[in-house]
Motif scaffolding. Structure first.
Motif, PDB file in Angstrom:
ATOM      1  N   ASP A 114       0.862  -1.175   0.000  1.00 28.21           N
ATOM      2  CA  ASP A 114       0.000   0.000   0.000  1.00 28.21           C
ATOM      3  C   ASP A 114       0.908   1.238   0.000  1.00 28.21           C
ATOM      4  N   PRO A 115       0.901   2.034  -1.084  1.00 26.42           N
ATOM      5  CA  PRO A 115       1.834   3.165  -1.145  1.00 26.42           C
ATOM      6  C   PRO A 115       1.583   4.214  -0.066  1.00 26.42           C
ATOM      7  N   THR A 116       0.329   4.370   0.376  1.00 26.32           N
ATOM      8  CA  THR A 116       0.039   5.318   1.446  1.00 26.32           C
ATOM      9  C   THR A 116       0.697   4.872   2.748  1.00 26.32           C
ATOM     10  N   LEU A 117       0.556   3.601   3.078  1.00 25.81           N
ATOM     11  CA  LEU A 117       1.171   3.078   4.294  1.00 25.81           C
ATOM     12  C   LEU A 117       2.689   3.089   4.204  1.00 25.81           C
ATOM     13  N   ALA A 118       3.213   2.849   3.002  1.00 24.10           N
ATOM     14  CA  ALA A 118       4.671   2.876   2.836  1.00 24.10           C
ATOM     15  C   ALA A 118       5.216   4.275   3.117  1.00 24.10           C
ATOM     16  N   ALA A 119       4.524   5.291   2.618  1.00 20.60           N
ATOM     17  CA  ALA A 119       4.969   6.664   2.850  1.00 20.60           C
ATOM     18  C   ALA A 119       4.840   7.043   4.321  1.00 20.60           C
ATOM     19  N   ILE A 120       3.740   6.618   4.959  1.00 23.51           N
ATOM     20  CA  ILE A 120       3.576   6.870   6.393  1.00 23.51           C
ATOM     21  C   ILE A 120       4.702   6.208   7.165  1.00 23.51           C
ATOM     22  N   ALA A 121       4.979   4.946   6.836  1.00 20.70           N
ATOM     23  CA  ALA A 121       6.029   4.199   7.538  1.00 20.70           C
ATOM     24  C   ALA A 121       7.380   4.877   7.386  1.00 20.70           C
ATOM     25  N   PHE A 122       7.710   5.323   6.186  1.00 15.39           N
ATOM     26  CA  PHE A 122       8.996   5.980   5.956  1.00 15.39           C
ATOM     27  C   PHE A 122       9.117   7.231   6.817  1.00 15.39           C
ATOM     28  N   ARG A 123       8.069   8.052   6.810  1.00 18.94           N
ATOM     29  CA  ARG A 123       8.148   9.305   7.548  1.00 18.94           C
ATOM     30  C   ARG A 123       8.154   9.078   9.060  1.00 18.94           C
ATOM     31  N   LEU A 124       7.472   8.045   9.514  1.00 24.84           N
ATOM     32  CA  LEU A 124       7.516   7.742  10.946  1.00 24.84           C
ATOM     33  C   LEU A 124       8.877   7.188  11.348  1.00 24.84           C
ATOM     34  N   GLY A 125       9.501   6.457  10.446  1.00 25.10           N
ATOM     35  CA  GLY A 125      10.846   5.960  10.716  1.00 25.10           C
ATOM     36  C   GLY A 125      11.884   7.067  10.751  1.00 25.10           C
ATOM     37  N   ALA A 126      11.573   8.185  10.098  1.00 22.17           N
ATOM     38  CA  ALA A 126      12.495   9.328  10.062  1.00 22.17           C
ATOM     39  C   ALA A 126      12.305  10.277  11.247  1.00 22.17           C
ATOM     40  N   TYR A 127      11.359   9.965  12.128  1.00 19.35           N
ATOM     41  CA  TYR A 127      11.066  10.848  13.269  1.00 19.35           C
ATOM     42  C   TYR A 127      12.287  11.016  14.164  1.00 19.35           C
ATOM     43  N   ARG A 128      12.542  12.245  14.578  1.00 20.55           N
ATOM     44  CA  ARG A 128      13.586  12.559  15.550  1.00 20.55           C
ATOM     45  C   ARG A 128      12.999  13.527  16.580  1.00 20.55           C
ATOM     46  N   PHE A 129      13.388  13.360  17.842  1.00 20.27           N
ATOM     47  CA  PHE A 129      12.977  14.302  18.887  1.00 20.27           C
ATOM     48  C   PHE A 129      14.193  15.125  19.270  1.00 20.27           C
ATOM     49  N   GLY A 130      14.208  16.367  18.846  1.00 18.60           N
ATOM     50  CA  GLY A 130      15.405  17.188  19.030  1.00 18.60           C
ATOM     51  C   GLY A 130      15.214  18.393  19.917  1.00 18.60           C
ATOM     52  N   LYS A 131      14.269  18.328  20.853  1.00 12.90           N
ATOM     53  CA  LYS A 131      13.980  19.495  21.686  1.00 12.90           C
ATOM     54  C   LYS A 131      15.127  19.828  22.626  1.00 12.90           C
ATOM     55  N   TYR A 132      15.822  18.817  23.119  1.00 20.26           N
ATOM     56  CA  TYR A 132      16.834  19.045  24.142  1.00 20.26           C
ATOM     57  C   TYR A 132      18.248  18.708  23.690  1.00 20.26           C
ATOM     58  N   LYS A 133      18.372  18.085  22.549  1.00 16.55           N
ATOM     59  CA  LYS A 133      19.680  17.644  22.068  1.00 16.55           C
ATOM     60  C   LYS A 133      19.701  17.754  20.557  1.00 16.55           C
ATOM     61  N   LYS A 134      20.769  18.335  20.044  1.00 17.17           N
ATOM     62  CA  LYS A 134      20.857  18.480  18.606  1.00 17.17           C
ATOM     63  C   LYS A 134      20.916  17.105  17.951  1.00 17.17           C
ATOM     64  N   THR A 135      20.031  16.864  17.003  1.00 20.39           N
ATOM     65  CA  THR A 135      19.985  15.582  16.317  1.00 20.39           C
ATOM     66  C   THR A 135      20.141  15.784  14.822  1.00 20.39           C
ATOM     67  N   GLN A 136      20.652  14.777  14.162  1.00 21.45           N
ATOM     68  CA  GLN A 136      20.780  14.818  12.712  1.00 21.45           C
ATOM     69  C   GLN A 136      19.389  14.752  12.095  1.00 21.45           C
ATOM     70  N   PRO A 137      19.045  15.659  11.203  1.00 25.83           N
ATOM     71  CA  PRO A 137      17.712  15.598  10.592  1.00 25.83           C
ATOM     72  C   PRO A 137      17.492  14.267   9.880  1.00 25.83           C
ATOM     73  N   GLY A 138      16.291  13.781   9.965  1.00 24.26           N
ATOM     74  CA  GLY A 138      15.958  12.535   9.294  1.00 24.26           C
ATOM     75  C   GLY A 138      15.725  12.762   7.811  1.00 24.26           C
ATOM     76  N   PRO A 139      15.720  11.698   7.026  1.00 27.47           N
ATOM     77  CA  PRO A 139      15.448  11.823   5.601  1.00 27.47           C
ATOM     78  C   PRO A 139      13.987  12.186   5.346  1.00 27.47           C
ATOM     79  N   THR A 140      13.725  12.750   4.208  1.00 31.48           N
ATOM     80  CA  THR A 140      12.366  13.063   3.779  1.00 31.48           C
ATOM     81  C   THR A 140      12.070  12.297   2.497  1.00 31.48           C
ATOM     82  N   CYS A 141      10.813  12.171   2.176  1.00 36.21           N
ATOM     83  CA  CYS A 141      10.471  11.438   0.952  1.00 36.21           C
ATOM     84  C   CYS A 141       9.292  12.082   0.246  1.00 36.21           C
ATOM     85  N   GLU A 142       9.255  11.899  -1.046  1.00 40.27           N
ATOM     86  CA  GLU A 142       8.111  12.305  -1.838  1.00 40.27           C
ATOM     87  C   GLU A 142       6.979  11.309  -1.628  1.00 40.27           C
TER      88      GLU A 142
END
Length: 448
Positions: A88-116
């Motif tokens: 399912d391409p919708t679920l694949a895109a959701i999964a990719f973006r959720l896998g790229a999640y970073r929480f950087g409020k208190y510590k500098k983190t490397q930005p995650g990848p983005t996708c079309e």
């Protein structure tokens, strides 16, 4: 302009059918890449450049939900397009973006990848589900010193204003005036007052759907104090509230034809001279008296008052979410929330649909014979089961005592935390139940 590199998802049986140049095919063979799950392989381009990536998703029997999220976890910062065996391409895109999640409020983190958004995907649905998950994760990851009852109320008010939802709050001693005695009792020991937040949205004549989320911003266990290890992750004890807000976002964003109500009791289960005690007998909004067998079983107390309020207007559906019991984690682990329903057909429909959106749940029984474990000699019910058996079931049975008029009630006992990295779920706070419950509500009440 940022360049876009292609990422092709390929299974162990799909490698032979890929269109690769002879040099790339030789490189794949030399690298012993066979589509192994989680294996990322850069493909050579001209002049030593990278022309794209192959990402292995393994064999069908070895493929977990949200497998495309593994690609996001493996890839460097950059912008990518997805192709190949996406399912399912919708679920694949959701999964990719959720896998790229970073929480950087208190510590500098490397930005995650983005996708079309891949071809065939519903871009609005991708955005809706990702925003819901990120909202929940960011709230849960924020520690209690920055997200106490006051701050969580402010965050919910901002959430409501951005979505044109009505907002009301009952706070402090007004909880006693308005008959929410158990919310007051659990939260009164904190320096910040307990409260109940009430949001509404939608046509008053539409089917009534009410969401209730446990908002314990930190749980010491109260006078039945937790161990240091048991207290370490208790900032996540408002994970039910966070995920309920995520679910509310999806409903409002999709403009589903329901009258939505969101009830979030917010407390800190702290210790002070005013803390409620083991052996106390508390009144409840429902009129039942509750003996306190354990002050660390506080979440069900605040949910009970909120559920009783929700039940009074006889809604079509009540859904509550709570990080309620360690027993559910012992039985089902961190990946699989326990689901309960007063309506067996709705329970089965929820769990079946959860698999289709890669948000798994496991249907548990409301086993009535266990109600005796909650008996009290001096009150109508005890908040903690005797004997230590069936902890998640008895917690659900406790809550059921406070729901009598709704056409259907669903209770999710979630962990809201990933102790280990999983596809689409980095270590830390996580969304659970949002996509599953949204799918149920959309199917039952939506227009498509």
């Amino acid at each position: 302009m940022t360049s876009t590199l292609g990422v092709t998802l390929v299974s162990e049986s799909g490698l032979a059918g890929l269109e690769l140049s002879p040099a790339q095919r030789k490189w794949v063979e030399t690298s012993s890449f066979t589509g192994q799950r989680g294996r990322l392989l850069a493909l050579p381009g001209e002049g030593g450049s990278i022309s794209g990536y192959l990402f292995g998703i393994g064999a069908p029997a070895d493929r977990p939900p949200l497998v495309a999220g593994l690609a996001a976890a493996a890839l460097p910062e950059g912008h990518y397009s997805l192709s190949g065996e996406l399912g399912d391409p919708t679920l694949a895109a959701i999964a990719f973006r959720l896998g790229a999640y970073r929480f950087g409020k208190y510590k500098k983190t490397q930005p995650g990848p983005t996708c079309e958004v891949p071809t065939g995907a519903d871009a609005d649905e991708v955005e809706r589900q990702v925003e819901a998950a990120v909202l929940a994760r960011d709230l849960i990851n924020t520690p209690a010193n920055d997200l106490g009852p006051d701050a969580l109320e402010t965050a919910i008010k901002t959430f409501a204003e951005a979505r044109n939802m009505s907002f009301a709050v009952t706070r402090g001693e007004d909880l006693l005036r308005d008959n929410f005695p158990m919310i007051h009792a659990v939260g009164r020991a904190s320096a910040q007052a307990p409260r109940l937040v009430d949001l509404r949205w939608g046509d008053a004549a539409a089917p009534k759907v009410t969401l209730v989320g446990k908002g314990v911003i930190f749980d010491t266990g109260g006078l039945d104090i937790k161990t240091a290890a048991g207290m370490l992750l208790m900032k996540k004890d408002m994970g039910g509230a966070a995920n309920i807000l995520g679910l509310a976002h999806t409903i409002v964003s999709a403009k589903l034809p329901v009258r939505l109500r969101v009830l979030i009791p917010i407390v800190e289960n702290a210790i002070s001279a005013t803390a409620f005690r083991p052996g106390d007998v508390l009144p409840s909004r429902k009129g039942l008296t509750v003996e306190i067998g354990n002050t660390d079983a506080e979440g069900r107390l605040i949910l009970a008052d909120a559920l009783a309020l929700a039940d009074e207007e006889r809604p079509d559906l009540i859904i509550d979410m709570a990080t309620l019991t360690g027993a559910a984690r012992v039985a089902l682990g961190p990946d699989l929330p326990a689901a309960y329903s007063s309506d067996d057909a709705i329970g089965r429909e929820l769990v079946a649909g959860a698999g289709g959106v890669e948000d798994p749940l496991w249907l548990m029984p409301l086993w009535a014979p266990y109600e005796g474990l909650l008996s009290s000699r001096i009150a109508d019910i005890n908040n903690a089961a005797s004997g230590g058996h069936a902890g998640s079931i008895t917690a659900a049975l406790f809550l059921r005592k406070f729901v009598a008029n709704a056409k259907a009630w669903v209770h999710l006992d979630i962990m809201a935390w990933a102790p280990d990295a999983r596809p689409g779920r980095p270590v830390g706070a996580t969304d659970q139940g949002i996509r599953a419950c949204y799918a149920l509500i959309r199917k039952r009440y939506g227009t498509n």
